[in-house]
Design a protein around this motif. Structure first.
Motif, PDB file in Angstrom:
ATOM      1  N   ILE A  21      20.903  29.751  74.991  1.00  0.00           N
ATOM      2  CA  ILE A  21      19.580  30.365  75.134  1.00  0.00           C
ATOM      3  C   ILE A  21      19.019  30.724  73.763  1.00  0.00           C
ATOM      4  CG2 ILE A  21      18.383  32.421  75.992  1.00  0.00           C
ATOM      5  CD1 ILE A  21      20.228  32.277  78.450  1.00  0.00           C
ATOM      6  N   ALA A  22      19.866  31.267  72.887  1.00  0.00           N
ATOM      7  CA  ALA A  22      19.420  31.613  71.536  1.00  0.00           C
ATOM      8  C   ALA A  22      18.954  30.368  70.775  1.00  0.00           C
ATOM      9  CB  ALA A  22      20.538  32.320  70.777  1.00  0.00           C
ATOM     10  N   GLN A  23      19.665  29.267  70.930  1.00  0.00           N
ATOM     11  CA  GLN A  23      19.279  28.018  70.268  1.00  0.00           C
ATOM     12  C   GLN A  23      17.934  27.513  70.793  1.00  0.00           C
ATOM     13  OE1 GLN A  23      20.716  26.543  67.692  1.00  0.00           O
ATOM     14  NE2 GLN A  23      19.173  24.938  67.672  1.00  0.00           N
ATOM     15  N   ILE A  24      17.737  27.578  72.103  1.00  0.00           N
ATOM     16  CA  ILE A  24      16.464  27.150  72.697  1.00  0.00           C
ATOM     17  C   ILE A  24      15.321  28.015  72.175  1.00  0.00           C
ATOM     18  CG2 ILE A  24      15.160  27.053  74.853  1.00  0.00           C
ATOM     19  CD1 ILE A  24      17.774  26.165  76.219  1.00  0.00           C
ATOM     20  N   ARG A  25      15.533  29.325  72.150  1.00  0.00           N
ATOM     21  CA  ARG A  25      14.489  30.229  71.645  1.00  0.00           C
ATOM     22  C   ARG A  25      14.175  29.957  70.177  1.00  0.00           C
ATOM     23  NH1 ARG A  25      16.402  35.790  74.594  1.00  0.00           N
ATOM     24  NH2 ARG A  25      15.613  35.249  76.646  1.00  0.00           N
ATOM     25  N   TRP A  26      15.196  29.683  69.379  1.00  0.00           N
ATOM     26  CA  TRP A  26      14.986  29.390  67.964  1.00  0.00           C
ATOM     27  C   TRP A  26      14.157  28.120  67.799  1.00  0.00           C
ATOM     28  CZ3 TRP A  26      14.736  31.455  63.473  1.00  0.00           C
ATOM     29  CH2 TRP A  26      14.792  30.670  62.331  1.00  0.00           C
ATOM     30  N   GLU A  27      14.477  27.093  68.584  1.00  0.00           N
ATOM     31  CA  GLU A  27      13.714  25.843  68.512  1.00  0.00           C
ATOM     32  C   GLU A  27      12.270  26.053  68.946  1.00  0.00           C
ATOM     33  OE1 GLU A  27      16.004  23.124  70.833  1.00  0.00           O
ATOM     34  OE2 GLU A  27      17.640  23.069  69.385  1.00  0.00           O
ATOM     35  N   GLU A  28      12.058  26.873  69.967  1.00  0.00           N
ATOM     36  CA  GLU A  28      10.688  27.170  70.405  1.00  0.00           C
ATOM     37  C   GLU A  28       9.927  27.926  69.319  1.00  0.00           C
ATOM     38  OE1 GLU A  28      11.320  29.322  74.013  1.00  0.00           O
ATOM     39  OE2 GLU A  28      11.455  27.508  75.238  1.00  0.00           O
ATOM     40  N   LYS A  29      10.606  28.870  68.677  1.00  0.00           N
ATOM     41  CA  LYS A  29       9.970  29.635  67.604  1.00  0.00           C
ATOM     42  C   LYS A  29       9.584  28.718  66.448  1.00  0.00           C
ATOM     43  CE  LYS A  29      11.483  33.777  66.444  1.00  0.00           C
ATOM     44  NZ  LYS A  29      12.305  34.872  65.859  1.00  0.00           N
ATOM     45  N   LEU A  30      10.481  27.809  66.081  1.00  0.00           N
ATOM     46  CA  LEU A  30      10.170  26.859  65.006  1.00  0.00           C
ATOM     47  C   LEU A  30       8.992  25.962  65.370  1.00  0.00           C
ATOM     48  CD1 LEU A  30      13.676  25.728  63.722  1.00  0.00           C
ATOM     49  CD2 LEU A  30      12.030  27.226  62.596  1.00  0.00           C
ATOM     50  N   ALA A  31       8.954  25.516  66.611  1.00  0.00           N
ATOM     51  CA  ALA A  31       7.845  24.658  67.044  1.00  0.00           C
ATOM     52  C   ALA A  31       6.512  25.403  66.962  1.00  0.00           C
ATOM     53  CB  ALA A  31       8.098  24.163  68.461  1.00  0.00           C
ATOM     54  N   ILE A  32       6.515  26.669  67.367  1.00  0.00           N
ATOM     55  CA  ILE A  32       5.286  27.471  67.289  1.00  0.00           C
ATOM     56  C   ILE A  32       4.865  27.649  65.832  1.00  0.00           C
ATOM     57  CG2 ILE A  32       4.362  29.793  67.661  1.00  0.00           C
ATOM     58  CD1 ILE A  32       6.092  29.876  70.239  1.00  0.00           C
ATOM     59  N   ARG A  33       5.821  27.952  64.967  1.00  0.00           N
ATOM     60  CA  ARG A  33       5.501  28.152  63.551  1.00  0.00           C
ATOM     61  C   ARG A  33       4.990  26.863  62.909  1.00  0.00           C
ATOM     62  NH1 ARG A  33       9.772  32.641  61.284  1.00  0.00           N
ATOM     63  NH2 ARG A  33       9.215  34.186  62.854  1.00  0.00           N
TER      64      ARG A  33
END
Length: 87
Positions: free
Chosen positions: A55-67
């Motif tokens: 879940i942490a990895q998925i959230r990190w990837e989503e955060k990077l995509a938004i940035r």
């Protein structure tokens, strides 16, 4: 035109009544035992470290995509304002 899904309410009521009749026949300890089993199936598995890391990895990837989208948008805005690319 799309139609709303058809619900079989008669079947639902039949199954609901059957469940409620069975649930009324259970003792409090039996009911609690069923609750504990359901709880452990759903939330017990979510507490494992592998799932937390996933879940942490998925959230990190989503955060990077938004940035990345934000950087792209600001880059485009700078190009529109200045007439040239900054990066």
């Amino acid at each position: 035109m799309l139609d709303a899904p058809k619900q079989n309410w008669q079947l639902y009521e039949k199954l609901r009544r059957r469940y409620q009749q069975g649930a009324r026949n259970l003792s409090p300890s039996q009911s609690f035992s069923i609750f504990q089993d359901l709880w452990s199936l759903t939330y017990g598995r979510m507490m494992s470290s592998e799932i937390k890391e996933h879940i942490a990895q998925i959230r990190w990837e989503e955060k990077l995509a938004i940035r990345r989208k934000i950087v792209k948008a600001f880059k485009k805005l700078d190009e529109m304002r200045n007439g040239r690319s900054c990066f």
